[in-house]
Design a protein around this motif. Sequence first.
Motif, PDB file in Angstrom:
ATOM      1  N   PHE A   1       0.689  -1.135   0.036  1.00  0.00           N
ATOM      2  CA  PHE A   1       0.146  -0.103   0.027  1.00  0.00           C
ATOM      3  C   PHE A   1       0.996   1.173  -0.053  1.00  0.00           C
ATOM      4  CE2 PHE A   1      -2.992  -3.165   1.852  1.00  0.00           C
ATOM      5  CZ  PHE A   1      -3.837  -3.307   1.114  1.00  0.00           C
ATOM      6  N   ASN A   2       1.938   1.202   0.783  1.00  0.00           N
ATOM      7  CA  ASN A   2       2.938   2.430   0.681  1.00  0.00           C
ATOM      8  C   ASN A   2       3.481   2.717  -0.508  1.00  0.00           C
ATOM      9  OD1 ASN A   2       2.336   2.468   3.686  1.00  0.00           O
ATOM     10  ND2 ASN A   2       4.341   1.796   4.051  1.00  0.00           N
ATOM     11  N   GLN A   3       3.761   1.506  -1.248  1.00  0.00           N
ATOM     12  CA  GLN A   3       4.412   1.724  -2.738  1.00  0.00           C
ATOM     13  C   GLN A   3       3.326   2.183  -3.677  1.00  0.00           C
ATOM     14  OE1 GLN A   3       5.835  -2.251  -3.314  1.00  0.00           O
ATOM     15  NE2 GLN A   3       7.960  -1.711  -2.651  1.00  0.00           N
ATOM     16  N   LEU A   4       2.268   1.559  -3.425  1.00  0.00           N
ATOM     17  CA  LEU A   4       0.905   2.082  -4.145  1.00  0.00           C
ATOM     18  C   LEU A   4       0.718   3.459  -4.056  1.00  0.00           C
ATOM     19  CD1 LEU A   4      -0.927   0.976  -6.464  1.00  0.00           C
ATOM     20  CD2 LEU A   4      -2.452   0.568  -4.547  1.00  0.00           C
ATOM     21  N   GLU A   5       0.833   3.988  -2.993  1.00  0.00           N
ATOM     22  CA  GLU A   5       0.474   5.650  -2.691  1.00  0.00           C
ATOM     23  C   GLU A   5       1.615   6.469  -3.169  1.00  0.00           C
ATOM     24  OE1 GLU A   5       0.078   8.335   1.182  1.00  0.00           O
ATOM     25  OE2 GLU A   5      -0.901   6.315   1.438  1.00  0.00           O
ATOM     26  N   SER A   6       2.881   5.798  -2.971  1.00  0.00           N
ATOM     27  CA  SER A   6       3.885   6.737  -3.537  1.00  0.00           C
ATOM     28  C   SER A   6       3.977   6.749  -4.882  1.00  0.00           C
ATOM     29  CB  SER A   6       5.259   5.890  -3.006  1.00  0.00           C
ATOM     30  OG  SER A   6       6.316   6.466  -3.350  1.00  0.00           O
ATOM     31  N   ALA A   7       3.711   5.784  -5.591  1.00  0.00           N
ATOM     32  CA  ALA A   7       3.558   5.645  -7.152  1.00  0.00           C
ATOM     33  C   ALA A   7       2.703   6.824  -7.711  1.00  0.00           C
ATOM     34  CB  ALA A   7       3.457   4.172  -7.683  1.00  0.00           C
ATOM     35  N   ALA A   8       1.284   6.615  -6.883  1.00  0.00           N
ATOM     36  CA  ALA A   8       0.200   7.413  -7.196  1.00  0.00           C
ATOM     37  C   ALA A   8       0.545   9.104  -7.127  1.00  0.00           C
ATOM     38  CB  ALA A   8      -0.857   7.327  -6.476  1.00  0.00           C
ATOM     39  N   THR A   9       1.279   9.168  -6.018  1.00  0.00           N
ATOM     40  CA  THR A   9       1.855  10.399  -5.827  1.00  0.00           C
ATOM     41  C   THR A   9       2.910  11.057  -6.663  1.00  0.00           C
ATOM     42  OG1 THR A   9       1.417  10.349  -3.259  1.00  0.00           O
ATOM     43  CG2 THR A   9       2.904  12.138  -3.978  1.00  0.00           C
ATOM     44  N   GLU A  10       3.802  10.054  -7.139  1.00  0.00           N
ATOM     45  CA  GLU A  10       4.623  10.630  -8.220  1.00  0.00           C
ATOM     46  C   GLU A  10       4.152  10.519  -9.757  1.00  0.00           C
ATOM     47  OE1 GLU A  10       7.734   7.529  -7.639  1.00  0.00           O
ATOM     48  OE2 GLU A  10       8.162   8.591  -5.438  1.00  0.00           O
ATOM     49  N   ASN A  11       2.761  10.012  -9.956  1.00  0.00           N
ATOM     50  CA  ASN A  11       2.299   9.991 -11.379  1.00  0.00           C
ATOM     51  C   ASN A  11       1.827  11.579 -11.772  1.00  0.00           C
ATOM     52  OD1 ASN A  11      -0.160   9.986 -13.105  1.00  0.00           O
ATOM     53  ND2 ASN A  11       0.707   7.908 -13.294  1.00  0.00           N
ATOM     54  N   GLU A  12       2.624  12.006 -12.992  1.00  0.00           N
ATOM     55  CA  GLU A  12       2.535  13.166 -13.214  1.00  0.00           C
ATOM     56  C   GLU A  12       0.951  13.626 -13.601  1.00  0.00           C
ATOM     57  OE1 GLU A  12       3.592  17.140 -13.705  1.00  0.00           O
ATOM     58  OE2 GLU A  12       4.824  15.387 -13.019  1.00  0.00           O
ATOM     59  N   LYS A  13       0.275  12.734 -14.237  1.00  0.00           N
ATOM     60  CA  LYS A  13      -1.259  12.987 -14.468  1.00  0.00           C
ATOM     61  C   LYS A  13      -1.963  13.268 -13.239  1.00  0.00           C
ATOM     62  CE  LYS A  13      -1.350  11.179 -19.083  1.00  0.00           C
ATOM     63  NZ  LYS A  13      -1.684  10.231 -20.164  1.00  0.00           N
ATOM     64  N   ILE A  14      -1.579  12.323 -12.205  1.00  0.00           N
ATOM     65  CA  ILE A  14      -2.369  12.373 -10.950  1.00  0.00           C
ATOM     66  C   ILE A  14      -1.965  13.471 -10.325  1.00  0.00           C
ATOM     67  CG2 ILE A  14      -2.553  11.325  -8.630  1.00  0.00           C
ATOM     68  CD1 ILE A  14      -2.463   8.510 -10.113  1.00  0.00           C
ATOM     69  N   ARG A  15      -0.872  13.860 -10.315  1.00  0.00           N
ATOM     70  CA  ARG A  15      -0.297  15.254  -9.513  1.00  0.00           C
ATOM     71  C   ARG A  15      -0.973  16.535 -10.271  1.00  0.00           C
ATOM     72  NH1 ARG A  15       4.294  16.532  -6.911  1.00  0.00           N
ATOM     73  NH2 ARG A  15       5.025  14.530  -7.057  1.00  0.00           N
ATOM     74  N   GLN A  16      -0.938  16.513 -11.638  1.00  0.00           N
ATOM     75  CA  GLN A  16      -1.732  17.759 -12.323  1.00  0.00           C
ATOM     76  C   GLN A  16      -3.311  17.825 -11.832  1.00  0.00           C
ATOM     77  OE1 GLN A  16      -0.662  17.189 -16.530  1.00  0.00           O
ATOM     78  NE2 GLN A  16       1.281  17.744 -16.089  1.00  0.00           N
ATOM     79  N   ALA A  17      -3.708  16.471 -11.732  1.00  0.00           N
ATOM     80  CA  ALA A  17      -5.353  16.657 -11.631  1.00  0.00           C
ATOM     81  C   ALA A  17      -5.353  16.954 -10.064  1.00  0.00           C
ATOM     82  CB  ALA A  17      -5.727  15.015 -11.653  1.00  0.00           C
ATOM     83  N   ALA A  18      -4.711  16.560  -9.028  1.00  0.00           N
ATOM     84  CA  ALA A  18      -4.895  16.992  -7.753  1.00  0.00           C
ATOM     85  C   ALA A  18      -4.549  18.552  -7.638  1.00  0.00           C
ATOM     86  CB  ALA A  18      -3.808  16.368  -7.058  1.00  0.00           C
ATOM     87  N   GLU A  19      -3.600  18.931  -8.310  1.00  0.00           N
ATOM     88  CA  GLU A  19      -3.431  20.521  -8.309  1.00  0.00           C
ATOM     89  C   GLU A  19      -4.347  21.416  -8.888  1.00  0.00           C
ATOM     90  OE1 GLU A  19       0.666  20.868 -10.031  1.00  0.00           O
ATOM     91  OE2 GLU A  19       1.736  19.925  -8.113  1.00  0.00           O
ATOM     92  N   ALA A  20      -5.133  20.757  -9.759  1.00  0.00           N
ATOM     93  CA  ALA A  20      -6.076  21.545 -10.489  1.00  0.00           C
ATOM     94  C   ALA A  20      -7.545  21.298 -10.151  1.00  0.00           C
ATOM     95  CB  ALA A  20      -5.947  21.365 -12.103  1.00  0.00           C
ATOM     96  N   ASN A  21      -7.700  20.619  -9.319  1.00  0.00           N
ATOM     97  CA  ASN A  21      -9.079  20.002  -8.918  1.00  0.00           C
ATOM     98  C   ASN A  21      -9.525  19.969  -7.416  1.00  0.00           C
ATOM     99  OD1 ASN A  21     -10.508  19.238 -11.578  1.00  0.00           O
ATOM    100  ND2 ASN A  21      -8.423  18.005 -11.577  1.00  0.00           N
ATOM    101  N   THR A  22     -10.891  20.109  -7.056  1.00  0.00           N
ATOM    102  CA  THR A  22     -11.209  19.951  -5.878  1.00  0.00           C
ATOM    103  C   THR A  22     -11.264  18.201  -5.708  1.00  0.00           C
ATOM    104  OG1 THR A  22     -13.579  19.270  -6.542  1.00  0.00           O
ATOM    105  CG2 THR A  22     -13.006  21.596  -5.755  1.00  0.00           C
ATOM    106  N   LEU A  23     -11.377  17.796  -4.440  1.00  0.00           N
ATOM    107  CA  LEU A  23     -11.258  16.294  -4.198  1.00  0.00           C
ATOM    108  C   LEU A  23     -12.325  15.613  -4.972  1.00  0.00           C
ATOM    109  CD1 LEU A  23     -10.145  13.859  -2.616  1.00  0.00           C
ATOM    110  CD2 LEU A  23     -11.787  14.338  -0.880  1.00  0.00           C
ATOM    111  N   SER A  24     -13.475  16.025  -5.224  1.00  0.00           N
ATOM    112  CA  SER A  24     -14.551  15.333  -5.645  1.00  0.00           C
ATOM    113  C   SER A  24     -14.397  15.337  -7.293  1.00  0.00           C
ATOM    114  CB  SER A  24     -16.022  15.984  -5.596  1.00  0.00           C
ATOM    115  OG  SER A  24     -15.965  17.235  -5.968  1.00  0.00           O
ATOM    116  N   ASN A  25     -13.916  16.171  -7.710  1.00  0.00           N
ATOM    117  CA  ASN A  25     -13.346  16.302  -9.379  1.00  0.00           C
ATOM    118  C   ASN A  25     -12.138  15.514  -9.636  1.00  0.00           C
ATOM    119  OD1 ASN A  25     -15.482  17.914 -10.029  1.00  0.00           O
ATOM    120  ND2 ASN A  25     -14.237  19.761  -9.945  1.00  0.00           N
TER     121      ASN A  25
END
Length: 199
Positions: A118-142
């Motif tokens: 789970f730690n590796q999965l969370e880390s990989a998600a945090t490092e994913n550029e598309k996920i990173r951009q989506a988090a920075e540009a959206n609310t949690l629900s979006n």
Amino acid sequence: MNHGIRETELPDRFASNEFQVLLVAEKYQTGFDQPLLHTMYVDKRLSGIQAVQTLSRLNRTCPGKENTFVLDFVNDPEEIYLSFKPYYETPLQGEKSDPHQLNERFGTDFTPADQLFFNQLESAATENEKIRQAAEANTLSNFEPVFNQHLETLLLDRMNGNEAIFNRIMNDEAFKTFIAQRLMHNVFNNLKKEASIYG
């Protein structure tokens, strides 16, 4: 009725002072992010994810919007409550996917060593550029649909890391939802915090 306004123009036109009421039939249940929406009149049966997606159109915030209102002519309040209940049984933001807690809730037999997956999965998600951009540009629900779209790819990339967890996530929808919600909250909060520090 629409005065020649094309459907693609509706979100922008609705945001103007020209229009204050939007009548829809099975439209905008997902993807319509209009913070001005305040009141919803419901005259059709809703249940499960359809109820959650439809009624959640009102949960966007904007200046001057202090509450929302739903007048439902059809649905039983208990059924609507049951539709939303699984989403309020997810853990609080920032909690880790503790194997002991998963074992109690889902009857699994994961060990503390499985926490690494789970730690590796969370880390990989945090490092994913598309996920990173989506988090920075959206609310949690979006952010949620973007995160869920990438979650399976992240899982497939780590399938060999822990086959038991991978199989449980892929074959048990309740377990997958629980894990996805927990990971999504953690990743979103980490990325927002990081953006505020370094942004």
